[in-house]
Scaffold this active site. Structure first.
Site: not given
Ligand SMILES: Nc1ncnc2c1ncn2[C@@H]1O[C@H](COP(=O)(O)OP(=O)(O)OP(=O)(O)O)[C@@H](O)[C@H]1O
Ligand SMILES: [Mg+2]
Length: 798
Positions: A690, A733
């Site tokens: 990611s 996140k």
């Protein structure tokens, strides 16, 4: 018994081949030539024959009768081969009869009776035997001696010196006679030897007979040995047992054991047990009662019975089925966490309708530390009115920890599941298995495999523990497992559980939790009830921002606890305490702030971009640095990057190269510079795809010399063609980026659906950009100046 006397030599008179002599018929014995033989003479006719012999030179003929029961044997009832003998000592016995000692002189053959009354007389032919020692006679002698030696060793009826005597005879015939006379042969066998006039033939026959005898003797001695052993063992045991019994009665322990046995027996009669369990327990009890006290097994069986008796087999606590009540209890202990709370209420509702038919769910609470997973489990038990037990699985590596050791093991115990069921005392506790994501596995077996069985609603009504050896019903247990991350949990285990995600809290939620729960609890724990004290909102915010950096509230609680402890101490010392803890006074209580420095750059820079990582502790921002140095296109990576991450760097680099033109990068620069990519906090291993778009951004910035905006954070996977692919853990996140203070977050377009979980407040605070393509990312992240500076800095500073 026969006696042997070698010196005693009788000259054999062969001048007269035929003689006429009195006859002594004997039963059950054979007189051999040269052997001294004691005889008992009782029959009238025999005594007369003896007397006649004494009158004529002491010579007599001794022949054995075939059937010992015949009183006056005729010619046909006697063996034809006999012995001519000399009558030695004669002893009249007081009770009648006479003992005599005869010595054989030579073999004779019976020819005819010359007289029958008053005593028998016969004419006999003296049989001459050769004393020549042929080679074969010699060999036979040795063989016979060897056999005889063994027989002497084994046969207790043959005197040991018989062997020595035989060894000293060097006439073959004589040796055979001597051995035949001492061995324990029956009359027929001896007569057979007597009848063989030729010495080698005699020796041959003797060796056959000896060998047969030896077989029997050997077998006998084997049996003897075994019998002896058995006897010895039996005696030993008997002796020891007697001793033990005496010691026990001396110590008065016998009664103790008996009463203990009775106690177990009584308990067994009282408790409710499934049939199979009862049978097993009774079997063990029966074994125990016949066991001598002090046998090592006693303790083992005792503790096994204790386990059976103390485990709950039928006890079930009544659930509190009032949904309103349960909901109240959960809300009064925990702020938020709606998904978990709702699931519990649903469970109760279904139970009310389906009753026992419903299987207990197996829940898995996943989320960052300090977000209330363990404590919610506890309040679920409270609300339902069930027992609560908790086992931490962190670091368990041995399957036996879960499933127990077999009873043959010294110090064996049931596994943790059964141990804790005993503690719970009911069949339906709330059973919390903490830290399922931290189970290890090594050569001692895989504990998670054992867990599979406990956590499978299909088969956990018959969970098998190695120690217990009985199926145990876990189907009524409400299992709740907790984990910080789903990723390390083996997927078969994940499959069996219903995952409920716990997420980190935003600042406002933390303040709310502090006010509602943490502060009242800490006031109570530090004995400050009734004291007028408050923490100002600004101060709380200060603690959250500058003294803690976490997704949950554990450290927040710890810091608040520290403040209150200091207050309590001041009270104890009689000092004045403030009514309000202000933001300014925090330094006094907690020391200098710990998280002042932002992880973000101070200014916009070339070659450094901010990614967001999902960690066990929630989420965190993660700067990625790229530096270029004159060289020839080599790539250096530092910061403990995992395989997936390294591949993703290659993808980012390839994208950068293939799109060089779009960002005014001269193709040749790739060959003229070495690249160094680094992710700080090098001690923490990092992996996953990611960070793809972040690395590509840092690379393109370094090559193109465009600066990256400092307050933009991003997350997303990149393909070679520059597509931005979705990532996991979006909510954590975004919360982490929010905590870190960025104002723009770039996320993959395909993650837009996950925004529903992100608190509205956060969505309002942040500018969230959804990107499908790398150029959209770069448009937001880079400061693209129209006029590109012509002079490149020798290496992009980092
Ligand atoms: N939503 C909440 N409402 C009230 N208190 C909370 C909440 N979340 C956490 N807490 C408090 O925070 C502390 C830590 O929570 P807990 O021990 O349950 O964390 P956890 O999720 O089990 O963490 P870990 O993963 O480290 O085991 C507890 O004292 C708990 O009461
Ligand atoms: Mg916990």
């Amino acid at each position: 018994m026969q006696a042997i006397d070698k010196e005693f030599d009788i000259p054999v008179d062969m001048d007269e081949p035929e003689v006429e002599l009195p006859l002594l018929a004997v039963r059950d014995t054979i007189v051999f030539p040269r052997m001294l033989t004691p005889l008992f003479v009782g029959r009238k006719r025999s005594i007369l024959a003896l007397e006649a012999a004494m009158a004529e030179n002491n010579q007599i003929v001794v022949v054995t009768q075939k059937d010992p029961d015949i009183e006056t044997p005729g010619e046909d009832e006697l063996y034809t081969i006999g012995t001519e003998a000399i009558v030695g000592r004669m002893l009249k016995m007081p009770e009648g009869g006479t003992n005599i000692l005869v010595q054989g002189s030579q073999r004779i053959e019976l020819l005819e009776f010359t007289q029958f009354e008053p005593y028998p007389r016969v004419r006999v032919r003296r049989l001459q035997e050769s004393d020549e020692k042929s080679l074969s006679a010699e060999a036979l002698m040795r063989a016979v001696l060897a056999l005889f030696e063994k027989c002497v060793q084994l046969d207790r009826n043959v005197p040991d010196d018989a062997y020595v005597a035989a060894l000293n005879i060097d006439e073959p015939g004589w040796m055979a006679d001597m051995i035949a006379s001492v061995m324990d042969f029956d009359v027929e066998q001896r007569q057979q030897i007597l009848s063989m006039v030729d010495p080698p033939t005699r020796l041959q026959q003797l060796s056959i007979m000896l060998a047969q005898e030896l077989d029997v003797l050997e077998l006998e001695s084997q049996i003897q040995d075994r019998v002896q052993q058995e006897v010895d063992k039996g005696q030993r045991e008997y002796f020891l047992r007697e001793q033990m019994r005496v010691i026990q009665s001396e110590l008065g322990e016998m009664d103790g054991q008996l009463s203990e046995l009775n106690e177990v027996r009584q308990k067994l009669a009282e408790v409710v047990l499934p049939q199979e369990v009862r049978e097993k327990a009774e079997k063990e009890l029966a074994r125990l009662s016949v066991m001598p006290l002090g046998a090592p097994e006693v303790g083992i069986i005792r503790s096994y019975l204790d386990w059976i008796l103390e485990l709950p087999w039928a006890e079930i606590s009544e659930d509190n089925d009032d949904i309103g009540h349960v909901s109240n209890v959960l809300d009064s202990n925990h702020f938020g966490i709606p998904k978990a709370k709702e699931r519990i209420l649903e469970h109760i509702a279904v139970r009310q309708r389906a009753g026992d038919k419903m299987r207990s769910p197996i829940l898995c609470f996943v989320g960052p530390p300090g977000t209330g997973k363990t404590s919610l489990g506890r309040s679920i038990a409270d609300a339902l009115g069930r027992k609560f037990i908790r086992v931490s699985l962190g670091g368990i590596r041995d399957e036996a920890e879960i499933r127990g050791h077999r009873r043959t093991y010294i110090g064996a115990l049931p596994g943790r599941i059964i141990q804790n069921m005993r503690r719970a005392g009911t069949l339906n506790p709330v059973f919390m298995l903490d830290e399922v994501d931290k189970i290890g596995a090594d050569f001692r077996g895989d504990p998670s495999a054992a867990l599979l069985e406990a956590l499978d609603p299909e088969q956990n009504n018959s969970f098998s523990d190695h120690y217990l050896e009985l199926d145990y019903d876990l189907s009524k247990v409400l299992f709740i497992t907790t984990a910080n991350s789903l990723y390390p949990i083996p997927s078969p285990l994940q499959d069996r559980m219903e995952v409920i995600e716990f997420s980190g809290y935003i600042e406002e939620e933390k303040l709310e939790i502090a006010h509602q729960f943490i502060i009242p609890r800490q006031i109570e724990e530090n004995g400050l009830e009734g004291i007028d004290i408050r923490i100002a909102d600004k101060a709380l915010q200060g603690i959250v921002r500058e003294y803690t950096y976490e997704a949950g509230v554990r450290n927040l609680e710890r810091e608040i606890g520290r403040i209150f402890r200091k207050i309590t101490r001041r009270l104890a010392e009689g000092k004045a305490v403030p009514k309000l803890i202000t933001r300014q006074s925090l330094v006094k209580y907690l020391g200098p702030p710990r998280f002042m420095e932002s992880k973000l750059n101070d200014e916009d820079e070339v070659g450094i971009a901010t990614g967001i990582a999902y960690t066990e502790a929630g989420g965190d921002v993660m700067p990625i640095e790229v530096a270029l140095m004159p060289g020839k296109g080599d790539l250096t990576l530092t910061g403990q990057l995992g395989d997936v991450m390294q591949e993703s760097i290659q993808a980012a680099l390839s994208y950068t190269r293939s799109h060089a033109k779009d960002y005014n990068i001269n193709k040749t620069t790739f060959e003229k510079f070495d690249i160094h990519l680094h992710i700080p906090e090098g001690a923490i291993p990092k992996d996953g795809p990611s960070a793809g778009i972040t690395m590509a951004t840092a690379l393109i910035s370094a090559f193109s010399n465009y600066k990256v905006r400092r307050n933009v954070a991003m997350t997303g996977e990149i393909t070679l063609r520059g597509k931005v692919l979705p990532i996991g853990g979006l909510k954590e996140k975004i919360l982490a980026a929010h905590r870190a203070g960025v104002n723009t977050v770039i996320v993959p377009h395909q993650n837009q659906k996950d925004m529903i979980d992100v608190p509205k407040k956060v969505q309002r605070d942040l500018n969230i950009v959804f990107a499908d393509k790398m150029d959209e990312v770069l448009k937001t992240a880079l400061i693209i100046t129209e006029k590109k500076s012509t002079k490149r800095r020798s290496a992009a500073s980092a």
